[in-house]
Design an enzyme around this catalytic site. Sequence first.
Site, PDB file in Angstrom:
ATOM      1  N   THR A 158       0.471  -1.662  -0.061  1.00  0.00           N
ATOM      2  CA  THR A 158      -0.001   0.091   0.006  1.00  0.00           C
ATOM      3  C   THR A 158       1.184   1.173   0.141  1.00  0.00           C
ATOM      4  O   THR A 158       0.464   2.771  -0.719  1.00  0.00           O
ATOM      5  CB  THR A 158      -1.011   0.051   0.972  1.00  0.00           C
ATOM      6  OG1 THR A 158      -2.069  -1.025   1.285  1.00  0.00           O
ATOM      7  CG2 THR A 158      -1.696   1.499   1.523  1.00  0.00           C
ATOM      8  N   TYR A 166      -8.268   0.099  -3.128  1.00  0.00           N
ATOM      9  CA  TYR A 166      -7.413   0.735  -4.180  1.00  0.00           C
ATOM     10  C   TYR A 166      -6.640  -0.275  -5.170  1.00  0.00           C
ATOM     11  O   TYR A 166      -6.834  -1.317  -4.583  1.00  0.00           O
ATOM     12  CB  TYR A 166      -6.389   1.651  -2.904  1.00  0.00           C
ATOM     13  CG  TYR A 166      -5.761   1.107  -1.924  1.00  0.00           C
ATOM     14  CD1 TYR A 166      -6.254   0.820  -0.902  1.00  0.00           C
ATOM     15  CD2 TYR A 166      -4.951   0.586  -2.092  1.00  0.00           C
ATOM     16  CE1 TYR A 166      -5.549   0.957   0.120  1.00  0.00           C
ATOM     17  CE2 TYR A 166      -3.900  -0.163  -1.096  1.00  0.00           C
ATOM     18  CZ  TYR A 166      -4.200   0.059  -0.175  1.00  0.00           C
ATOM     19  OH  TYR A 166      -4.100  -0.950   1.368  1.00  0.00           O
ATOM     20  N   SER A 192       1.443  -8.312  -0.027  1.00  0.00           N
ATOM     21  CA  SER A 192       2.415  -8.563   0.730  1.00  0.00           C
ATOM     22  C   SER A 192       2.166  -9.916   0.421  1.00  0.00           C
ATOM     23  O   SER A 192       2.950 -11.060   0.968  1.00  0.00           O
ATOM     24  CB  SER A 192       3.093  -7.967   1.649  1.00  0.00           C
ATOM     25  OG  SER A 192       2.355  -8.126   2.885  1.00  0.00           O
ATOM     26  N   THR A 214       1.396  -4.773   4.273  1.00  0.00           N
ATOM     27  CA  THR A 214       1.761  -4.636   5.937  1.00  0.00           C
ATOM     28  C   THR A 214       0.976  -6.324   5.839  1.00  0.00           C
ATOM     29  O   THR A 214       1.401  -6.488   7.114  1.00  0.00           O
ATOM     30  CB  THR A 214       0.914  -3.482   6.345  1.00  0.00           C
ATOM     31  OG1 THR A 214      -0.442  -3.649   5.545  1.00  0.00           O
ATOM     32  CG2 THR A 214       1.364  -2.647   6.464  1.00  0.00           C
ATOM     33  N   ASP A 215       0.702  -6.905   4.784  1.00  0.00           N
ATOM     34  CA  ASP A 215      -0.653  -8.050   5.384  1.00  0.00           C
ATOM     35  C   ASP A 215       1.067  -8.990   5.455  1.00  0.00           C
ATOM     36  O   ASP A 215       0.460  -9.592   6.828  1.00  0.00           O
ATOM     37  CB  ASP A 215      -0.814  -9.270   4.188  1.00  0.00           C
ATOM     38  CG  ASP A 215      -2.249  -7.713   3.907  1.00  0.00           C
ATOM     39  OD1 ASP A 215      -2.236  -7.250   4.861  1.00  0.00           O
ATOM     40  OD2 ASP A 215      -3.125  -8.084   3.074  1.00  0.00           O
ATOM     41  N   LYS A 254       1.217  -7.291  12.967  1.00  0.00           N
ATOM     42  CA  LYS A 254       0.059  -6.823  12.312  1.00  0.00           C
ATOM     43  C   LYS A 254      -1.450  -7.132  13.078  1.00  0.00           C
ATOM     44  O   LYS A 254      -1.635  -8.421  12.744  1.00  0.00           O
ATOM     45  CB  LYS A 254      -0.355  -6.709  10.686  1.00  0.00           C
ATOM     46  CG  LYS A 254      -1.194  -6.015   9.740  1.00  0.00           C
ATOM     47  CD  LYS A 254      -1.733  -5.874   8.219  1.00  0.00           C
ATOM     48  CE  LYS A 254      -2.678  -5.057   8.684  1.00  0.00           C
ATOM     49  NZ  LYS A 254      -2.977  -5.364   6.595  1.00  0.00           N
ATOM     50  N   GLU A 300      -1.030 -28.659  28.081  1.00  0.00           N
ATOM     51  CA  GLU A 300      -2.029 -29.348  27.037  1.00  0.00           C
ATOM     52  C   GLU A 300      -1.431 -30.730  26.192  1.00  0.00           C
ATOM     53  O   GLU A 300      -2.507 -31.434  26.991  1.00  0.00           O
ATOM     54  CB  GLU A 300      -2.030 -27.657  26.147  1.00  0.00           C
ATOM     55  CG  GLU A 300      -2.595 -26.994  26.769  1.00  0.00           C
ATOM     56  CD  GLU A 300      -4.010 -26.632  26.868  1.00  0.00           C
ATOM     57  OE1 GLU A 300      -4.895 -27.867  26.377  1.00  0.00           O
ATOM     58  OE2 GLU A 300      -4.891 -25.858  27.318  1.00  0.00           O
TER      59      GLU A 300
HETATM   60  N1  LIG Z   1      -1.774  -2.093   3.950  1.00  0.00           N
HETATM   61  C1  LIG Z   1      -0.827  -2.723   3.243  1.00  0.00           C
HETATM   62  O1  LIG Z   1       0.357  -2.574   2.492  1.00  0.00           O
HETATM   63  C2  LIG Z   1      -1.667  -3.855   2.352  1.00  0.00           C
HETATM   64  C3  LIG Z   1      -1.664  -4.157   0.912  1.00  0.00           C
HETATM   65  C4  LIG Z   1      -1.382  -5.079   0.398  1.00  0.00           C
HETATM   66  N2  LIG Z   1      -2.563  -6.372   0.820  1.00  0.00           N
HETATM   67  C5  LIG Z   1       0.139  -5.711   0.936  1.00  0.00           C
HETATM   68  O2  LIG Z   1       0.332  -6.141   2.500  1.00  0.00           O
HETATM   69  O3  LIG Z   1       1.157  -5.610   0.317  1.00  0.00           O
END
Ligand SMILES: NC(=O)CC[C@H](N)C(=O)O
Length: 356
Positions: free
Chosen positions: A40, A54, A87, A120-121, A193, A313
């Site tokens: 992103t 987007y 990602s 970010t994923d 995340k 467990e």
């Molecule tokens: N906020 C993000 O970067 C998510 C965008 C996308 N799903 C990625 O991980 O690249």
Amino acid sequence: MGILSVPGAALAQDASPAAAQAAKAQTAKPNVVVLATGGTIAGAGASTVNSATYTAAKVPVDKLLAGLPELAQIANVRGEQVFQIASESFTNDNLLTLAKRVSQLAKQSDVDGIVITHGTDTLAETAYFLSLTVHTDKPIAVVGSMRPGTALSADGALNLVNAVSVAGSKDARGKGVFVTMNDEINTARDVNKDINIQTGAFKSQWGPLGMVVEGKNYWFRAPVKRHTMNSEFNIDNIDKLPQVDIVYAYGSVQPTAVNALVDAGAKAIVHAGTGNGSVADRMVKPLQDARGKGVLIVRSARVPYGFVLRNAEQPDDKYDWVVAHDMRPEKARLLTMLALTKGANTKELQRMFWEY
Ligand SMILES: NC(=O)CC[C@H](N)C(=O)O
């Protein structure tokens, strides 16, 4: 004078003391390389109100950097486009390519720090992988954004400026790999995340290392786990990663996935268990059978916080299983893959989960 107010290079022509000082500040600026992989932070939407709708991985790194003249006041920055992907589509090959490039750059005397822009994923996974495999004391900052640059209150610009600032700072040296988002400096090992729609998305259950504000780092703690220079893994010696997969636990879960993964050649299975890494009664035998075939079994938890205790467990000693400590399943997978590149047995893998 704050780091963001150092005058530009043009003054170097002037012989006055102030100009000489400015010229010195200019040459003293750190050299930071930005490796862009997509996400992103390189995304673009149709309108300013599109904060969540987007396309990721659109804007090339040179354009990203050109849009941030502030960077030139902090560091001598140059960019390289390594990938241009979202990602969630990262593969083991992407990890190897990226980590090898980071390692090469880190060895160069004209590089002081490295920034990786990333979706970010799976950003936390890549950051942890780098912290486990790149032997350097130079700061590495992995950064992304939750909103594309086209959106109102886009977070990528400041996140990137902060990442360059941290990667270029002397006081970040030896502290490993960071995720620098939302003004926080988190260590790659602990951060995940945790929120998928807000800018404060990245959290460490043990707290951030510090904060970066207006180009200055404020440290409050340092990582105690092994990383970078002290890691026994070195990306320069790793060309292939073994197949390690994750099996998710839920009510009514059946052994279908475990059996299929063993048949597909998984060398280890990370079980993302319920609660304290608990395992459904009907899953115990299939996991034991997998272990009997030489597949390593790592017991982790789908619960985001806390940690899994050995022999609570399930009788891990008796079954020869490993517990993932506080590592989330997707990060436990990375450490397990790396352990397998060294032919680690369950005892060694367990030791690694305590140490890294
Ligand atoms: N906020 C993000 O970067 C998510 C965008 C996308 N799903 C990625 O991980 O690249």
